[in-house]
Design an enzyme around this catalytic site. Structure first.
Site, PDB file in Angstrom:
ATOM      1  N   ASP A  82      33.859  40.759  53.704  1.00 55.98           N
ATOM      2  CA  ASP A  82      33.949  39.303  53.667  1.00 55.98           C
ATOM      3  C   ASP A  82      35.014  38.776  54.620  1.00 55.98           C
ATOM      4  OD1 ASP A  82      36.124  40.265  52.256  1.00 55.98           O
ATOM      5  OD2 ASP A  82      35.438  39.556  50.319  1.00 55.98           O
ATOM      6  N   ASN A 151      38.398  37.730  38.017  1.00 56.66           N
ATOM      7  CA  ASN A 151      37.232  37.124  37.360  1.00 56.66           C
ATOM      8  C   ASN A 151      35.970  37.972  37.547  1.00 56.66           C
ATOM      9  OD1 ASN A 151      36.632  36.700  40.017  1.00 56.66           O
ATOM     10  ND2 ASN A 151      36.671  34.466  39.954  1.00 56.66           N
ATOM     11  N   HIS A 153      34.798  39.164  40.428  1.00 56.00           N
ATOM     12  CA  HIS A 153      34.055  39.008  41.678  1.00 56.00           C
ATOM     13  C   HIS A 153      34.140  40.260  42.547  1.00 56.00           C
ATOM     14  CE1 HIS A 153      37.742  37.084  43.862  1.00 56.00           C
ATOM     15  NE2 HIS A 153      37.528  38.243  44.443  1.00 56.00           N
ATOM     16  N   GLU A 158      31.308  35.049  43.587  1.00 55.94           N
ATOM     17  CA  GLU A 158      32.008  34.488  42.436  1.00 55.94           C
ATOM     18  C   GLU A 158      31.091  34.415  41.220  1.00 55.94           C
ATOM     19  OE1 GLU A 158      35.083  34.081  42.518  1.00 55.94           O
ATOM     20  OE2 GLU A 158      35.828  32.810  44.133  1.00 55.94           O
TER      21      GLU A 158
HETATM   22  C1  GLP Z   1      39.705  39.022  47.439  1.00 54.81           C
HETATM   23  C2  GLP Z   1      38.644  39.791  48.200  1.00 54.81           C
HETATM   24  C3  GLP Z   1      38.020  40.869  47.360  1.00 54.81           C
HETATM   25  C4  GLP Z   1      39.099  41.666  46.677  1.00 54.81           C
HETATM   26  C5  GLP Z   1      39.869  40.783  45.751  1.00 54.81           C
HETATM   27  C6  GLP Z   1      40.954  41.495  44.983  1.00 54.81           C
HETATM   28  O1  GLP Z   1      39.218  37.909  46.775  1.00 54.81           O
HETATM   29  N1  GLP Z   1      37.615  38.971  48.706  1.00 54.81           N
HETATM   30  O2  GLP Z   1      37.193  41.676  48.181  1.00 54.81           O
HETATM   31  O3  GLP Z   1      38.521  42.732  45.981  1.00 54.81           O
HETATM   32  O4  GLP Z   1      40.463  39.764  46.528  1.00 54.81           O
HETATM   33  O5  GLP Z   1      42.124  41.563  45.728  1.00 54.81           O
HETATM   34  P1  GLP Z   1      43.384  42.414  45.360  1.00 54.81           P
HETATM   35  O6  GLP Z   1      43.050  43.818  45.694  1.00 54.81           O
HETATM   36  O7  GLP Z   1      44.480  41.884  46.248  1.00 54.81           O
HETATM   37  O8  GLP Z   1      43.653  42.213  43.925  1.00 54.81           O
END
Ligand code: GLP
Length: 262
Positions: A82, A151, A153, A158
């Protein structure tokens, strides 16, 4: 319609492989081993990669393995999950810069082989279509690395009534903007939208490795592996994939029964 789809998927559920590690360091090491083994057995593997703080240890350990000559990434092709939208590739908060800094450059992956969605594309829909095409042309993803939002995702898919299968433009939830604001000066600087692989794009990967660390992810992990398949927890749909490994540290796995792997 939605219920029929979920029923169909539920009928095909195969237990997710769960690996609970002592702490973040062992989680990163085990994840790096799995990725390195995949690339050692197929040096031209196609990898799907994630950003966020969770895979930082994985990228650090893989870089160390490259320096020690244990694995080479020169022939792999990568596709990032993404990217924020709109954002330029020069912006230090872009996922493009994150990947460049933490993995592509130190692991020796050339720009031609490292694919990511263009957050400054004028035509987001066209960019998404083109991305799907490029993944197909590369032969599909062999191993997709995922993090998870609090959440539930995955990528930027989402929770909601509906999920989109293919790569698409999405509005970020307030929860995600708040969670990601720690990387920006203030929450207002977080772009309100993103381009993301769809759940279908992710599900087409031949193997999936989902990583989570910390108690704030424990509920999302419980719902992902033990909860019902629901679009309210996008990661729960992974239960319908035949080859998923969920690697968590003790904190993130605290609602799952099981002993820690060494
Ligand atoms: C973002 C990314 C996700 C990732 C998530 C969790 O929203 N788009 O791909 O898995 O954050 O991030 P973190 O690893 O910093 O908790």
């Amino acid at each position: 319609m939605k219920n029929l789809l979920l029923e169909f998927l539920c009928g095909r559920v195969i237990p997710i492989k769960i690996v609970i590690l002592r702490d973040y360091e062992s989680l990163s090491r085990q994840a790096a081993m799995l990725v390195a083994k995949t690339v050692r057995s197929n040096p031209a593997a196609v990898l799907g990669l994630a950003t966020g703080s969770t895979p930082l240890g994985l990228y650090r350990d893989l870089t160390e393995m490259v320096q020690q000559g244990f694995v080479k990434f020169g022939r792999v092709t990568t596709f990032n999950l993404d990217e924020y939208y709109p954002i330029t590739r020069e912006n230090p908060q872009s996922y493009y810069q994150f990947m460049q800094r933490h993995f592509w450059e130190p692991a020796g992956i050339s720009a031609a082989r490292a694919h990511s969605l263009k957050g400054d594309s004028d035509d987001a829909a066209e960019e998404c279509l083109h991305y799907e095409q490029r993944i197909r042309q590369a032969g599909g993803i062999d191993l997709q690395v995922l993090g998870i939002g609090i959440n539930g995702h995955i990528g930027f898919n989402e929770p909601g009534e509906r999920l989109q299968a293919e790569t698409h433009l999405v509005s970020l939830s307030g929860e995600t903007i708040a969670a990601n604001s720690r990387f920006f000066e203030k929450a207002a600087d977080v772009p309100g939208m993103a381009l993301t692989m769809g759940v279908g794009t992710i599900m087409k990967a031949r193997r999936i490795l989902l990583l989570a660390s910390g108690g704030h992810k424990a509920a999302a992990i419980r719902e992902t592996v033990r909860g019902p398949l629901t679009t309210a927890v996008p990661a729960s749909l992974l239960q319908a994939h035949p080859r998923v490994t969920v690697m968590v540290d003790r904190e993130a796995g605290r609602y799952l029964a099981g002993r820690c792997a060494p």
